[in-house]
Every structure is written in C-alpha cells, then in structure tokens.
Design an enzyme around this catalytic site. Sequence first.
Site, PDB file in Angstrom:
ATOM      1  N   TRP A  28       0.550  -1.080   0.407  1.00  0.00           N
ATOM      2  CA  TRP A  28      -0.051   0.215   0.172  1.00  0.00           C
ATOM      3  C   TRP A  28       1.046   1.519  -0.194  1.00  0.00           C
ATOM      4  O   TRP A  28       0.215   2.369   0.174  1.00  0.00           O
ATOM      5  CB  TRP A  28      -0.784   0.382   1.429  1.00  0.00           C
ATOM      6  CG  TRP A  28      -0.559  -0.508   2.535  1.00  0.00           C
ATOM      7  CD1 TRP A  28       0.301   0.253   3.606  1.00  0.00           C
ATOM      8  CD2 TRP A  28      -0.753  -2.114   3.263  1.00  0.00           C
ATOM      9  NE1 TRP A  28       0.596  -0.087   4.550  1.00  0.00           N
ATOM     10  CE2 TRP A  28       0.333  -1.437   4.857  1.00  0.00           C
ATOM     11  CE3 TRP A  28      -0.872  -3.114   2.418  1.00  0.00           C
ATOM     12  CZ2 TRP A  28       0.830  -2.342   4.867  1.00  0.00           C
ATOM     13  CZ3 TRP A  28      -0.437  -3.554   3.597  1.00  0.00           C
ATOM     14  CH2 TRP A  28      -0.072  -3.533   4.914  1.00  0.00           C
ATOM     15  N   ARG A  29       2.094   1.110  -0.371  1.00  0.00           N
ATOM     16  CA  ARG A  29       3.253   2.121  -0.043  1.00  0.00           C
ATOM     17  C   ARG A  29       3.770   2.286  -1.516  1.00  0.00           C
ATOM     18  O   ARG A  29       3.628   1.016  -2.269  1.00  0.00           O
ATOM     19  CB  ARG A  29       3.885   1.867   0.579  1.00  0.00           C
ATOM     20  CG  ARG A  29       3.706   1.922   2.263  1.00  0.00           C
ATOM     21  CD  ARG A  29       4.811   2.164   2.784  1.00  0.00           C
ATOM     22  NE  ARG A  29       4.888   1.957   4.812  1.00  0.00           N
ATOM     23  CZ  ARG A  29       5.348   1.645   5.260  1.00  0.00           C
ATOM     24  NH1 ARG A  29       7.113   1.465   5.393  1.00  0.00           N
ATOM     25  NH2 ARG A  29       5.293   2.224   6.644  1.00  0.00           N
ATOM     26  N   GLU A  61      -5.112   0.500   6.003  1.00  0.00           N
ATOM     27  CA  GLU A  61      -5.660   1.541   7.557  1.00  0.00           C
ATOM     28  C   GLU A  61      -6.257  -0.015   8.127  1.00  0.00           C
ATOM     29  O   GLU A  61      -6.688   0.145   9.627  1.00  0.00           O
ATOM     30  CB  GLU A  61      -5.262   2.433   7.907  1.00  0.00           C
ATOM     31  CG  GLU A  61      -4.832   2.926   6.892  1.00  0.00           C
ATOM     32  CD  GLU A  61      -3.084   2.991   8.551  1.00  0.00           C
ATOM     33  OE1 GLU A  61      -3.675   2.641   9.067  1.00  0.00           O
ATOM     34  OE2 GLU A  61      -1.877   3.948   8.213  1.00  0.00           O
ATOM     35  N   TYR A 144      -7.596   8.493  13.697  1.00  0.00           N
ATOM     36  CA  TYR A 144      -6.047   7.812  13.342  1.00  0.00           C
ATOM     37  C   TYR A 144      -6.591   7.844  12.057  1.00  0.00           C
ATOM     38  O   TYR A 144      -5.709   8.253  11.563  1.00  0.00           O
ATOM     39  CB  TYR A 144      -5.902   6.898  14.514  1.00  0.00           C
ATOM     40  CG  TYR A 144      -4.756   5.898  13.603  1.00  0.00           C
ATOM     41  CD1 TYR A 144      -3.444   6.566  13.033  1.00  0.00           C
ATOM     42  CD2 TYR A 144      -5.229   5.058  12.810  1.00  0.00           C
ATOM     43  CE1 TYR A 144      -2.525   5.608  13.368  1.00  0.00           C
ATOM     44  CE2 TYR A 144      -3.949   4.693  12.223  1.00  0.00           C
ATOM     45  CZ  TYR A 144      -2.767   4.693  12.449  1.00  0.00           C
ATOM     46  OH  TYR A 144      -1.972   4.400  11.343  1.00  0.00           O
ATOM     47  N   ASP A 162      -1.266   6.405  16.438  1.00  0.00           N
ATOM     48  CA  ASP A 162      -1.624   4.344  16.561  1.00  0.00           C
ATOM     49  C   ASP A 162      -1.050   4.049  18.159  1.00  0.00           C
ATOM     50  O   ASP A 162      -0.042   4.944  18.573  1.00  0.00           O
ATOM     51  CB  ASP A 162      -1.905   3.864  15.752  1.00  0.00           C
ATOM     52  CG  ASP A 162      -0.205   3.901  14.779  1.00  0.00           C
ATOM     53  OD1 ASP A 162       1.041   4.352  15.528  1.00  0.00           O
ATOM     54  OD2 ASP A 162       0.100   2.921  14.255  1.00  0.00           O
TER      55      ASP A 162
END
Length: 365
Positions: A28-29, A61, A144, A162
């Site tokens: 996801w990056r 997330e 968050y 978090d």
Amino acid sequence: MRPVNASLSLFRRRLLDWYRRHRRDLPWRLPKIGHESTAATQSAQAASQARVDPYHVLVSELMLQQTQVATVIPYFKRFIERFPTAADLAAADEQEVLRLWQGLGYYSRARNLQRAAKHVVEKCGGQMPSTVEGLLELPGVGRYTAGAVASIAFERRAPILDGNVMRVLCRLDRVEADPRQPATQEVLWARAEEMLPMASVGDFNSALMELGALICTPRAPQCLLCPVREQCEAFAAGVQERIPPPRKAKATPLFKRHILCVRQGDRWLIEQRPATGRWAGMWQFVTVDPEKDGSPVGLGKRRAIGTVTHGLTHRRYEFDVFVCEGGKVVTDGTGRRWLTLAELDEYPLPRPHVKVAGMLREMAS
Ligand code: SF4
C-alpha cells in the site's frame, strides 16, 4: 525544555532520513526511491508526482487495526485485486467481501469499509475525501484513520496517534502516565501535531509508525540503532523499558459452545448467523450454547471429534466439536443449507469454523 523541542527540525530530518533508507516496501506504499529502486521507477514517480491511492491507504489502515503487517499483506493484495476502486467495492456482494476478509477477524471492519465505499460513491462523486473532516464522515473511520489517509495520501498536516506512535512519543518525552488514559492521549495528540513538518507530512507520520514497529518496539527497543536517540528522554534516563506501563491484566471470560457438524452423505449442514453482532451475516456449522439450548433433537447421533479454542480481545471461546449422523433435518424455510466441503469454500466462515472444516477435511482424507 524537552530535548525534542530543543531541536525539532533536526529530529524531523533524522527521522525522515532514517525512514527513507530503512522503511519496508509494503503493497500500500509507493516503492522506495533510493538505491533499491530503479532509475525507471524514480523518473516515473517524479513525472507523475506519484501519491498513494487514498482508497488503498484506507483499506490498509482498516486491515491493520488489531492485525500484524505480515498477516495483512496477502489479504490486502487479494482484496485490491478484486476491488481495485471504491466503486468496485461499493458494488460488491457483501458475502464476497466477507469471504475475502475471512481469517482477518473483526468483521465489522469489512462491513464498514464497504459502507465507506458506498458513501464515497453516493455522496462524494466517487472521489475519496481529502480532509480529516470529510474522512471522518466515512463509516468506521476515526481520528487516527482520517489523519493517516489525509496525511499519507493528500499531504494534509494531520497528526496521527496509533499504538506505535503513542509508545514512541511517550518514550521521547518520558511520559510515564498510561497512554491508554484519555487525558494522556490528548497530550499525545497535541504533541503529534506540534511535531509535524510543513512538508513530507505523510512520510513523517509513516516514519513515526515505522520507528515504533521496527526499532522502538514494545519490548527491548533497539535504542542503539535509533536515529533519534540523542533526543530521547527515556533513553537518556535509561527508563525506556518501563514506558509505557504494562496493561493491567484482566481476566477474560470463557464461553463454552458446542459445534454440531450435521452430516448427510457428503454434505454438511450450515446456517447463517444473525445480521448483527459478532460474525454477523457469516455462515457456520450448527452452534449451540449447551447451557441455554441443551441438546437439540433430531440432528442424529453425536460423536465428539475435538475441541477448538478461539481468543478475542475481551473473551475466549471453547468449542466442543461433534459430528452428528443419522438425523432427520428439515432445512426448508430455516435459512440452513447442505453443502459439500468443497462448496463451503465459497462461504464466509468465522475462524473457529474454518478450523472445524479443516478437521472434517482431514477426517475425509
Ligand atoms: Fe525508542 Fe530507544 Fe529511540 Fe527512545 S532511543 S525513541 S526508547 S528506540
């Protein structure tokens, strides 16, 4: 004055440098720009001013809540392959969404994610909101998650807090109070905001989380490898292992249930759980509370085949598992179905029932 305040810009620079060198490449990056990435990757990213997809950040997330990174990676890949956009997820059958989530647990996250995707399609013209306020409108998105998506995908100056960031901040500032207390959390939120740089906010927030995950770990933090140890009050005082204070152990209640695997030939009886509550809408072998329900009649002769245990945050379950054969079971109008073990793969099952299906497969092999 706290050491981090004394040299905040140096702190940010050290943390960001470390992050850019040592961060993990996660699906996801964006790929890392540096010696590991190719020239083609770098120029493609620079040309497109690449940003991560905010929907992908949201999915990651929500999956990462209460779940380890290594567990999430294959789930994230499968999920995004099947639902590459919020519109794809919004249009999906809920049973398929649950099926892809099966094994990650905490299924309300999957349902909320689909409701969030519907909100994006119906109320936001298919575009993910880019502000914290807009993101907070999405079901299942709290302070968050909104901060993470806004900063990582849109470079908004939004703080995040978090478990990893909480621990890092407590140690940096030598906050010895319990960070789970709301009053301490407010202090830490303010601190997380104060630290934010003017640019590279997404990387900075990710760096704080990554430091907590890789170096400033709950037990035995690796302070000698830490890029910001010179600015860490806990390290200076040698008290990092005591911060944060351990969670007070609470006895988790044990619930005992019977799972009745009712068989007719090569097919097994399953039933759908109610639409609300734990494991809502998922499917299971017939499950009873022996104290409340006694022994249901008509399911046939029982044979014990084992026990399955399952731990959740606040409770534990112990399931005694039985195979029942030779009964007369009517399924019309009950919502129950007869399935082979192969057909069972198409249905979302809570983890204890996945284990039971495995036991039945082993018995059949
Ligand atoms: Fe954590 Fe140690 Fe770094 Fe302080 S020096 S932030 S305790 S790893």
